[in-house]
Design a protein around this motif. Structure first.
Motif, PDB file in Angstrom:
ATOM      1  N   ILE A  25      -5.122   1.184  -1.308  1.00  0.00           N
ATOM      2  CA  ILE A  25      -4.192   0.106  -1.657  1.00  0.00           C
ATOM      3  C   ILE A  25      -4.117  -0.097  -3.164  1.00  0.00           C
ATOM      4  O   ILE A  25      -3.023  -0.224  -3.736  1.00  0.00           O
ATOM      5  CB  ILE A  25      -4.625  -1.199  -0.953  1.00  0.00           C
ATOM      6  CG1 ILE A  25      -4.460  -1.048   0.567  1.00  0.00           C
ATOM      7  CG2 ILE A  25      -3.801  -2.384  -1.458  1.00  0.00           C
ATOM      8  CD1 ILE A  25      -4.996  -2.218   1.363  1.00  0.00           C
TER       9      ILE A  25
ATOM     10  N   CYS B 210      -0.722   0.848  -5.425  1.00  0.00           N
ATOM     11  CA  CYS B 210      -0.010  -0.235  -6.117  1.00  0.00           C
ATOM     12  C   CYS B 210      -0.062  -0.073  -7.638  1.00  0.00           C
ATOM     13  O   CYS B 210       0.763  -0.667  -8.346  1.00  0.00           O
ATOM     14  CB  CYS B 210      -0.614  -1.591  -5.739  1.00  0.00           C
ATOM     15  SG  CYS B 210      -0.368  -2.058  -4.008  1.00  0.00           S
ATOM     16  N   SER B 211      -0.996   0.736  -8.141  1.00  0.00           N
ATOM     17  CA  SER B 211      -1.180   0.858  -9.586  1.00  0.00           C
ATOM     18  C   SER B 211      -0.379   1.991 -10.213  1.00  0.00           C
ATOM     19  O   SER B 211      -0.053   1.923 -11.398  1.00  0.00           O
ATOM     20  CB  SER B 211      -2.666   1.061  -9.917  1.00  0.00           C
ATOM     21  OG  SER B 211      -3.444  -0.009  -9.438  1.00  0.00           O
TER      22      SER B 211
ATOM     23  N   HIS C 243       2.872   7.910  -4.848  1.00  0.00           N
ATOM     24  CA  HIS C 243       3.932   7.507  -3.932  1.00  0.00           C
ATOM     25  C   HIS C 243       4.578   8.688  -3.212  1.00  0.00           C
ATOM     26  O   HIS C 243       5.803   8.819  -3.199  1.00  0.00           O
ATOM     27  CB  HIS C 243       5.001   6.705  -4.679  1.00  0.00           C
ATOM     28  CG  HIS C 243       4.543   5.340  -5.057  1.00  0.00           C
ATOM     29  ND1 HIS C 243       5.399   4.338  -5.462  1.00  0.00           N
ATOM     30  CD2 HIS C 243       3.299   4.784  -5.107  1.00  0.00           C
ATOM     31  CE1 HIS C 243       4.714   3.254  -5.744  1.00  0.00           C
ATOM     32  NE2 HIS C 243       3.425   3.504  -5.541  1.00  0.00           N
TER      33      HIS C 243
END
Length: 389
Positions: free
Chosen positions: A30, A34-35, A40
């Motif tokens: 997570i 998100c960072s 992705h």
């Protein structure tokens, strides 16, 4: 045979230690996702969505036998059992979603955008389907008034009096999902493997033939393409790691002039580039990555499934070894997912850790050096004041 206090303590400690490792793995997924956009990729996106279920599973498993000690009718026991019934199977469904992405990519030529459009459906399905029995099982009782949720040795879950539901409502559906996942990987893997093999052979033949022929003269920018008969039709290469299975064999030629006013004939170099090899190799890499998640599921579910079958066949007997194996592997879904996530995104992980080193560790070390230098100067100043010249 009754459990000894020592055995129960070992099982509880084992489940909690496994849960901690799983929480670390899921949290890493997570945080990194998100960072940085480097993580992705489509398969990472599904691992990201599954990580929330892994964490909620571990909220229940790290509680271990506390739910049992509070009593079968307690809110803690019911919540623990519902979380396990809800979020553990969700991980298997996300693995099936990864396999469906492989199928859609290989056989239906889905692009990255089309796969992303399916993510909401995947999330609602993977968390929605197991939610139904998790809630329904809160209410029924047998003729003796025993609820479905109760003591299951390791934690609160489906009680011994409702053992058939452990197979019918939990392990059975999970193994059906795993079987479907395996079938998809076999079908897709055969196609990708056969195409990669044929493309390698073609590339080898092209290399052999080109070594016996000289350069070909052609006009600048000429391009020709061909598709081998019987191969899968060309498709797009996806920019995030999920290429369609393609087989375009493209050759390019360019003319190089010396600029001497046309006195020397131009030199034309022909270069054959097999983009199909690159695309199919990437498709195979995606498939291989998804199969690693599938293998982790097998490791997670096989020992606990054997344990439940044993307890169904021998309801009055206990097996410490099988229960220990279940306590060790069942809470570890997030750990395995995190480990595979790291292995398959190692360059992005190195970049992420490098950024942490630059932004946090190096400034902290610089601050420490400044403080040490300041303390040395203060000490030297104090010594000077005590020993005047």
């Amino acid at each position: 045979m009754a459990w000894t206090t020592r055995e129960l303590e070992i099982l509880q400690t084992t489940s909690r230690v496994s849960s901690v490792f799983s929480l670390l793995g899921a949290s890493f997924i997570i945080i990194t996702f998100c960072s940085s956009r480097s993580f992705h990729r489509p398969i990472n996106r599904l691992a990201f969505f599954a990580a929330f279920g892994n964490i909620l599973t571990n909220v229940a498993t790290i509680t271990s036998r506390e739910g049992i000690t509070h009593g079968n009718s307690s809110g803690l026991c019911k919540a623990q059992a519902a979380f396990i019934q809800w979020f553990m199977p969700a991980d298997a469904l996300f693995c099936l979603a990864m396999a469906l992405n492989v199928y859609l990519t290989v056989f239906k030529k889905y692009t990255t955008k089309r796969l992303k459009n399916l993510e909401l459906t995947y999330v609602l399905t993977c968390y929605g389907i197991p939610f139904i029995p998790a809630i329904v099982f809160l209410f029924p009782k047998d003729h003796a008034g025993t609820p479905i949720y109760g003591s299951a040795t390791l934690w609160c879950w489906i009680s011994n009096e409702w053992q058939f539901l452990r197979i019918a409502g939990f392990y059975g559906p999970v193994w059906i999902v795993l079987l479907l996942t395996l079938i998809i990987y076999i079908l897709a893997g055969r196609v990708i493997f056969n195409l990669r093999d044929s493309l390698r052979k073609f590339a080898g033949a092209e290399h052999t033939s080109s070594s016996h022929t000289g350069p070909t003269r052609d006009t600048l920018g000429t391009r020709s393409s061909s598709v081998r008969p019987g191969s899968i039709s060309p498709g797009p290469v996806h920019d995030s790691g999920v290429p369609a299975v393609v087989n375009p064999l493209t050759s390019y030629s360019c003319t190089i002039s010396s600029g001497s006013g046309g006195k020397e004939p131009p030199l034309t170099v022909t270069r054959t580039r097999n983009s199909g090899v690159e695309a199919n190799t990437a498709a195979w890499a995606y498939c291989r990555c998804a199969m690693l998640f599938f293998l982790a599921l097998i490791i997670t579910w096989l020992p606990s499934s054997i344990n439940r079958i044993y307890s169904l066949i021998h309801p009055d007997s206990t097996n410490f070894g099988l229960n220990f194996a279940a306590a060790l592997v069942l809470p570890c879904q997030g750990f395995w997912n995190g480990l595979i996530y790291i292995v398959t995104t190692l360059p992005a992980c190195k970049e992420f850790m490098g950024n942490i080193w630059k932004k946090i560790v190096l400034p902290f070390e610089a601050m420490q050096r400044k403080l040490a230098a300041s303390r040395r100067r203060s000490k030297a100043s104090s010594l000077d004041s005590l020993n005047p010249a």
